[in-house]
Design an enzyme around this catalytic site. Structure first.
Site, short mmCIF file in Angstrom:
data_model
loop_
_atom_site.label_atom_id
_atom_site.label_comp_id
_atom_site.label_asym_id
_atom_site.label_seq_id
_atom_site.Cartn_x
_atom_site.Cartn_y
_atom_site.Cartn_z
N HIS A 114 0.86 -1.19 0.16
CA HIS A 114 -0.10 0.00 -0.05
C HIS A 114 0.88 1.21 -0.12
O HIS A 114 0.86 2.05 0.92
CB HIS A 114 -0.96 -0.04 1.23
CG HIS A 114 -1.97 -1.03 1.08
ND1 HIS A 114 -1.93 -2.50 1.62
CD2 HIS A 114 -3.18 -1.04 0.23
CE1 HIS A 114 -2.95 -2.66 1.39
NE2 HIS A 114 -3.66 -2.00 0.69
N HIS A 118 1.12 1.18 -5.80
CA HIS A 118 -0.08 0.69 -5.90
C HIS A 118 -1.07 1.81 -6.23
O HIS A 118 -1.92 1.44 -7.15
CB HIS A 118 -0.29 0.06 -4.52
CG HIS A 118 -1.93 0.07 -4.32
ND1 HIS A 118 -2.34 -1.29 -5.15
CD2 HIS A 118 -2.90 0.31 -3.44
CE1 HIS A 118 -3.97 -1.21 -4.89
NE2 HIS A 118 -3.97 -0.41 -4.04
N HIS A 154 -6.60 6.87 -3.07
CA HIS A 154 -7.51 5.94 -2.48
C HIS A 154 -7.02 5.16 -1.27
O HIS A 154 -7.73 4.77 -0.31
CB HIS A 154 -8.18 5.02 -3.25
CG HIS A 154 -7.37 3.82 -3.72
ND1 HIS A 154 -6.22 3.98 -4.62
CD2 HIS A 154 -7.22 2.75 -3.15
CE1 HIS A 154 -5.74 2.74 -4.49
NE2 HIS A 154 -5.98 2.10 -3.83
N ASP A 155 -5.71 5.42 -1.16
CA ASP A 155 -4.85 4.70 -0.07
C ASP A 155 -3.84 5.50 0.83
O ASP A 155 -2.96 5.11 1.21
CB ASP A 155 -4.10 3.49 -0.56
CG ASP A 155 -5.17 2.19 -0.52
OD1 ASP A 155 -5.84 2.19 0.53
OD2 ASP A 155 -4.83 1.37 -1.14
N ASP A 282 -8.93 -1.13 -8.24
CA ASP A 282 -8.29 -1.52 -6.81
C ASP A 282 -7.95 -3.00 -6.53
O ASP A 282 -6.71 -3.24 -5.99
CB ASP A 282 -9.19 -1.20 -5.53
CG ASP A 282 -8.61 -1.20 -4.34
OD1 ASP A 282 -7.10 -0.84 -4.47
OD2 ASP A 282 -9.14 -1.41 -3.47
#
Length: 387
Positions: A114, A118, A154-155, A282
């Protein structure tokens, strides 16, 4: 979960029949990107790598290496310019560069999975989906940019631990978000905290949007990031199937009538399409070429093994399986989560080649057993503590 659904459209034939009379922002993307200051000074090897970014089997690991672990900055700039962010958001190139650099700095390089690589990989997949004819028909330029920004962020600030772990240790984030979608809530909140609520005005990519447009885009980005919570996986998948099934019924009705039916896509179904794109991007690793899928599998296993080691050292409940057998864990993940979701969405996009690649990757992992053991071994990582 290895079934193939004959789904061609979403929201009552809207995605097949409904078209927008707009010129897609990426139609002139090459000219736009080549005219940027950044393009003029881009290292030749990175420039050559980015030329292949529209290929599904694009090698993000090569860009990670070439960019000294800053793939999100380079790929993010390229793709966002392609989709027209400079004109639509009325921002200067320097603002976009500053924002991307800041966002990437909030990804933790210590995470094996993560991290910003990614995020860049998810962005590349989302952009690939956006170029499909079906997506062009049902989404407008700001929808595309919302999806791409959500993919980038998103992360953000992921601690390299799961929601279950954070809840078990009583982490501040778990307390703040009441043990519900802890990480996803943090990622979405942190995105806007970093972008809009700092003293640095030169990184706010939303600063020139009117209040209503910003509110709409913000709502969409948050919705997509929250959709990456895997506890809601089957809920979103079943909703998508239900919409498709209704579409099939409408198609049969239309075929039996002499009157064409044109139903504009609803905001609810547009939101569902965007959430599905985010979710599929994802978890798209298994649908990549086998060497790429294998590399991602190793990275996630290493990160999960770190968590397992910390749970053991702190005498915490073990919230993850041991991951002793990498092929078996991948087969299980594809079987339970990836196969049906990616197959349904790829048929909507009419991207059959992605489903074919997913099957190839599954067959690769499924080929290993006691008589044919997996040749790659990985040692348990050194224990580290999340902060």
């Amino acid at each position: 979960m290895f079934y193939c659904f004959n789904f061609y459209v979403v929201s009552f034939l809207a995605l097949r029949e409904f078209s927008l009379s707009i010129t897609m922002p990426f139609a002139e993307s090459t000219v736009a990107f080549n005219n940027t200051m950044m393009m003029q000074t881009l290292p030749i090897l990175i420039k050559e790598n980015l030329k292949r970014r529209k290929e599904w089997d694009y090698d993000i690991f090569e860009l990670e290496k070439l960019s000294n672990r800053r793939p999100l900055f380079y790929l993010g700039f390229d793709i966002l310019v392609e989709f027209g962010i400079l004109n639509l958001f009325k921002i200067e190139e320097t603002i976009l560069r500053n924002w991307l650099s800041t966002i990437e700095s909030h990804y933790r390089v210590s995470n094996t999975y993560h991290n910003s690589t990614h995020a860049a990989d998810v962005l590349q997949a989302a952009a690939y989906f956006c170029r499909s004819h079906c997506m062009e028909k049902c989404l407008d330029p700001t929808d595309f940019l919302a999806l791409l920004i959500a993919s980038i962020c998103h992360d953000i600030d992921h601690p390299g631990r799961t929601n279950a772990f954070l809840c078990n240790v009583g982490h501040d984030l778990a307390v703040l978000y009441n043990d519900s979608a802890v990480l996803e809530s943090h990622h979405s909140a942190h995105t806007f905290k970093v972008t809009c609520h700092t003293d640095q005005k030169n990184i706010n990519i939303f600063q020139h949007l009117d209040a209503d447009t910003f509110k709409s885009i913000r709502k969409s980005i948050i919705s997509m990031i929250l959709a990456t919570d895997m506890t809601q996986h089957f809920e979103y998948y079943n909703k998508f199937l239900a919409v498709n099934l209704k579409s099939s019924s409408m198609e049969e009705s239309e075929n039996s009538s002499t009157t064409s039916i044109h139903v504009p896509i609803s905001q609810e179904n547009k939101t569902l399409v965007l959430r599905m794109a985010m979710k599929c991007a994802d978890i798209s690793n298994p649908s990549r070429a086998v060497p790429l899928a294998r590399a991602w599998a190793h990275r996630i296993v290493l990160e999960y093994r770190e968590q397992i080691a910390e749970e053991k050292s702190r005498d915490l409940p073990q919230s993850l399986p041991p991951f002793d057998d990498i092929p078996k864990s991948q087969v299980l993940f594809i079987h339970l989560f990836a196969k049906d979701l990616l197959t349904a969405y790829n048929e909507f996009l009419e991207f059959g080649h992605l489903t074919d690649q997913l099957n190839d990757t599954f067959n690769y992992w499924d080929s290993f057993d006691e008589e044919n053991p997996y040749p790659h071994t990985m040692s348990l990582p050194t224990t580290s503590t999340v902060t």
